[in-house]
Design a protein around this motif. Structure first.
Motif, PDB file in Angstrom:
ATOM      1  N   UNK A 110      36.678  40.866  32.560  1.00 59.95           N
ATOM      2  CA  UNK A 110      36.153  40.784  33.922  1.00 59.95           C
ATOM      3  C   UNK A 110      36.056  39.319  34.330  1.00 59.95           C
ATOM      4  N   UNK A 111      36.530  39.016  35.535  1.00 59.09           N
ATOM      5  CA  UNK A 111      36.470  37.667  36.079  1.00 59.09           C
ATOM      6  C   UNK A 111      35.704  37.712  37.401  1.00 59.09           C
ATOM      7  N   UNK A 112      34.655  36.913  37.491  1.00 60.02           N
ATOM      8  CA  UNK A 112      33.854  36.830  38.710  1.00 60.02           C
ATOM      9  C   UNK A 112      34.076  35.453  39.322  1.00 60.02           C
ATOM     10  N   UNK A 113      34.544  35.415  40.568  1.00 58.23           N
ATOM     11  CA  UNK A 113      34.761  34.154  41.270  1.00 58.23           C
ATOM     12  C   UNK A 113      33.726  34.037  42.383  1.00 58.23           C
ATOM     13  N   UNK A 114      32.745  33.186  42.164  1.00 59.39           N
ATOM     14  CA  UNK A 114      31.694  32.980  43.162  1.00 59.39           C
ATOM     15  C   UNK A 114      32.180  32.014  44.242  1.00 59.39           C
ATOM     16  N   UNK A 115      31.649  32.170  45.456  1.00 56.84           N
ATOM     17  CA  UNK A 115      31.967  31.291  46.585  1.00 56.84           C
ATOM     18  C   UNK A 115      33.487  31.185  46.778  1.00 56.84           C
ATOM     19  N   UNK A 116      34.131  32.343  46.800  1.00 57.19           N
ATOM     20  CA  UNK A 116      35.591  32.332  46.922  1.00 57.19           C
ATOM     21  C   UNK A 116      36.044  31.890  48.311  1.00 57.19           C
ATOM     22  N   UNK A 117      35.105  31.778  49.252  1.00 58.69           N
ATOM     23  CA  UNK A 117      35.449  31.209  50.558  1.00 58.69           C
ATOM     24  C   UNK A 117      35.762  29.718  50.443  1.00 58.69           C
ATOM     25  N   UNK A 118      35.501  29.129  49.268  1.00 57.23           N
ATOM     26  CA  UNK A 118      35.863  27.729  49.021  1.00 57.23           C
ATOM     27  C   UNK A 118      37.171  27.624  48.228  1.00 57.23           C
ATOM     28  N   UNK A 119      37.931  28.691  48.249  1.00 61.75           N
ATOM     29  CA  UNK A 119      39.246  28.693  47.601  1.00 61.75           C
ATOM     30  C   UNK A 119      40.275  28.242  48.631  1.00 61.75           C
ATOM     31  N   UNK A 120      40.773  27.023  48.468  1.00 61.90           N
ATOM     32  CA  UNK A 120      41.718  26.467  49.427  1.00 61.90           C
ATOM     33  C   UNK A 120      43.107  27.068  49.290  1.00 61.90           C
ATOM     34  N   UNK A 121      43.993  26.677  50.190  1.00 63.35           N
ATOM     35  CA  UNK A 121      45.333  27.265  50.229  1.00 63.35           C
ATOM     36  C   UNK A 121      46.106  27.024  48.938  1.00 63.35           C
ATOM     37  N   UNK A 122      46.073  25.803  48.414  1.00 60.01           N
ATOM     38  CA  UNK A 122      46.841  25.501  47.198  1.00 60.01           C
ATOM     39  C   UNK A 122      46.322  26.294  46.012  1.00 60.01           C
ATOM     40  N   UNK A 123      44.989  26.323  45.863  1.00 56.62           N
ATOM     41  CA  UNK A 123      44.399  27.083  44.755  1.00 56.62           C
ATOM     42  C   UNK A 123      44.668  28.569  44.929  1.00 56.62           C
ATOM     43  N   UNK A 124      44.595  29.054  46.165  1.00 55.72           N
ATOM     44  CA  UNK A 124      44.838  30.473  46.430  1.00 55.72           C
ATOM     45  C   UNK A 124      46.275  30.853  46.090  1.00 55.72           C
ATOM     46  N   UNK A 125      47.211  30.002  46.441  1.00 57.10           N
ATOM     47  CA  UNK A 125      48.617  30.294  46.153  1.00 57.10           C
ATOM     48  C   UNK A 125      48.869  30.446  44.657  1.00 57.10           C
ATOM     49  N   UNK A 126      48.127  29.656  43.853  1.00 59.10           N
ATOM     50  CA  UNK A 126      48.280  29.751  42.398  1.00 59.10           C
ATOM     51  C   UNK A 126      47.659  31.036  41.844  1.00 59.10           C
ATOM     52  N   UNK A 127      46.881  31.712  42.666  1.00 61.34           N
ATOM     53  CA  UNK A 127      46.101  32.868  42.226  1.00 61.34           C
ATOM     54  C   UNK A 127      46.658  34.199  42.736  1.00 61.34           C
ATOM     55  N   UNK A 128      47.506  34.150  43.762  1.00 64.67           N
ATOM     56  CA  UNK A 128      47.891  35.374  44.478  1.00 64.67           C
ATOM     57  C   UNK A 128      48.572  36.411  43.599  1.00 64.67           C
ATOM     58  N   UNK A 129      49.532  36.002  42.789  1.00 61.53           N
ATOM     59  CA  UNK A 129      50.267  36.977  41.979  1.00 61.53           C
ATOM     60  C   UNK A 129      49.328  37.662  40.991  1.00 61.53           C
ATOM     61  N   UNK A 130      48.435  36.885  40.375  1.00 62.93           N
ATOM     62  CA  UNK A 130      47.476  37.461  39.431  1.00 62.93           C
ATOM     63  C   UNK A 130      46.529  38.408  40.142  1.00 62.93           C
ATOM     64  N   UNK A 131      46.094  38.039  41.351  1.00 60.88           N
ATOM     65  CA  UNK A 131      45.180  38.886  42.105  1.00 60.88           C
ATOM     66  C   UNK A 131      45.846  40.194  42.506  1.00 60.88           C
ATOM     67  N   UNK A 132      47.136  40.125  42.835  1.00 59.04           N
ATOM     68  CA  UNK A 132      47.836  41.324  43.289  1.00 59.04           C
ATOM     69  C   UNK A 132      48.225  42.241  42.134  1.00 59.04           C
TER      70      UNK A 132
END
Length: 380
Positions: A110-132
């Motif tokens: 289990x992975x909990x990401x707090x304050x994910x509204x502070x996830x910028x575009x570059x960090x989000x792009x690195x995360x999208x495939x794993x999230x999907x």
């Protein structure tokens, strides 16, 4: 399982929804918990995590459940922004790499990401495939204040679970029940913790945090008659007091490292050490926010007295000092002093030295509240 999810207080719809998911085996891979500060998102995330790593589906009594409750389970990871501007790309890459590894003790991770509204575009792009498409047996729980504050690319890949605002009286009742304290103490704890129910419960159970509050109140009671040197010394003492609660957390982390040393490779141990450092930094920030929370609460009470409503004072144990201060200032000045607290928190977020911030804050509050030549303007 039902008893475990019953610990989600103040959010009956969320509690019932998660119960249905768990009992039917329909837990998905990614959720976005949205709601205001103090609505219990993190507590709900931990409760859901317990149901996923416990062999009985969340008994609340086994070693796995107790480890999650103590925040020491090796398969339950919590991430918070490590940079002043939000999540670092390196953090997300580390998370993505860890997701690909097998669980250490449980069947799921289990992975909990707090304050994910502070996830910028570059960090989000690195995360999208794993999230999907995360590996099987992976649960991602993202926390944010509002769904609108989350990047659309993140939002579209999660099931959104809304959390309601918990009214102050109801929140105080929850804290009082969970911590075993009176209503007045619960209200004080909520003010000190800026509305967070979980942190307020922890506050009630921590002698160090209560002592920190007393130090802040004592400093504020003396601030009108203090000179600059007194305030600089007070800022130094408050900075040290704010660090005191970190000692127990650091000891728990060291114990966890020792417990898991036989299971982990050196590279994994280094990753955990890095995560622990970030968690300590986040915890240090929480302690500083408690200082600002107590200051803001004191200023709010002072404003209530200035407005002729002393019955609304929360810090009743400081009533005498509050009345003394209110007699020498005005509502407008109290409001301006609250703005000084906001600026102090913004400076902390930009990694300005905590002691420097507190020094400036105390001098600003004295100036704004009591200097007749300044008309409520800050000193710095």
């Amino acid at each position: 399982m039902a008893n475990l999810l019953s610990t989600i207080t103040g959010q009956p719809k969320v509690r019932d929804y998660l119960r249905t998911l768990v009992s039917s085996g329909a837990v998905s891979h990614a959720y976005l918990f949205c709601g205001p500060t103090g609505s219990g998102k993190l507590a709900a995330a931990y409760a859901l995590a317990q149901t996923q790593v416990c062999e009985q589906g969340g008994c609340g009594e086994c070693d796995a459940c107790r480890r999650v409750a103590r925040h020491t389970h090796p398969d339950v990871h919590v991430y918070r922004p490590a940079g002043a501007a939000g999540y670092l790309v390196e953090q997300v890459r580390e998370l993505v790499a860890d997701v690909s590894l097998a669980p250490i003790q449980a069947k799921r991770k289990v992975y909990v990401l707090d304050q994910v509204d502070q996830l910028g575009t570059s960090a989000a792009n690195a995360f999208l495939k794993t999230l999907e498409e995360p590996p099987a047996g992976t649960l991602l729980i993202l926390l944010a204040r509002t769904r609108e504050s989350v990047l659309p690319t993140i939002l579209s890949r999660c099931q959104v679970v809304p959390f309601r605002h918990v009214p102050a009286a109801e929140a105080a009742g929850i804290v009082a029940q969970r911590a075993g304290v009176g209503a007045d103490q619960a209200a004080i704890a909520l003010q000190a913790c800026q509305g967070s129910i979980d942190r307020a419960v922890e506050f009630c159970q921590s002698s160090e945090q209560r002592e920190l509050r007393q130090k802040v109140l004592s400093t504020l009671a003396r601030i009108r008659r203090a000179d600059d040197w007194d305030l600089l010394q007070a800022a130094s003492e408050l900075t040290l007091a704010a660090k005191a609660p970190l000692a127990d957390m650091e000891a728990r982390m060291e114990a966890q490292m020792e417990e898991n040393a036989d299971f982990l490779a050196k590279s994994a141990l280094r990753q955990i050490k890095d995560q622990n450092k970030r968690q300590l930094s986040a915890r240090a920030a929480e302690c500083l926010r408690q200082v600002s929370g107590v200051v803001r609460s004191w200023l709010r009470d002072c404003m209530m007295i200035c407005a002729g409503s002393p019955q609304l004072v929360v810090n009743k144990d400081a009533l005498g000092a509050l009345q003394d201060s209110a007699a020498a200032t005005t509502e407008a000045r109290c409001a301006a002093a609250c703005a000084c607290v906001d600026r102090c928190e913004q400076a902390w977020a930009c990694n300005v030295s905590p002691q420097t911030c507190l020094e400036a804050l105390l001098i600003d509050i004295r100036t704004v509240l009591y200097d007749p030549d300044r008309s409520g303007k800050p000193a710095l």
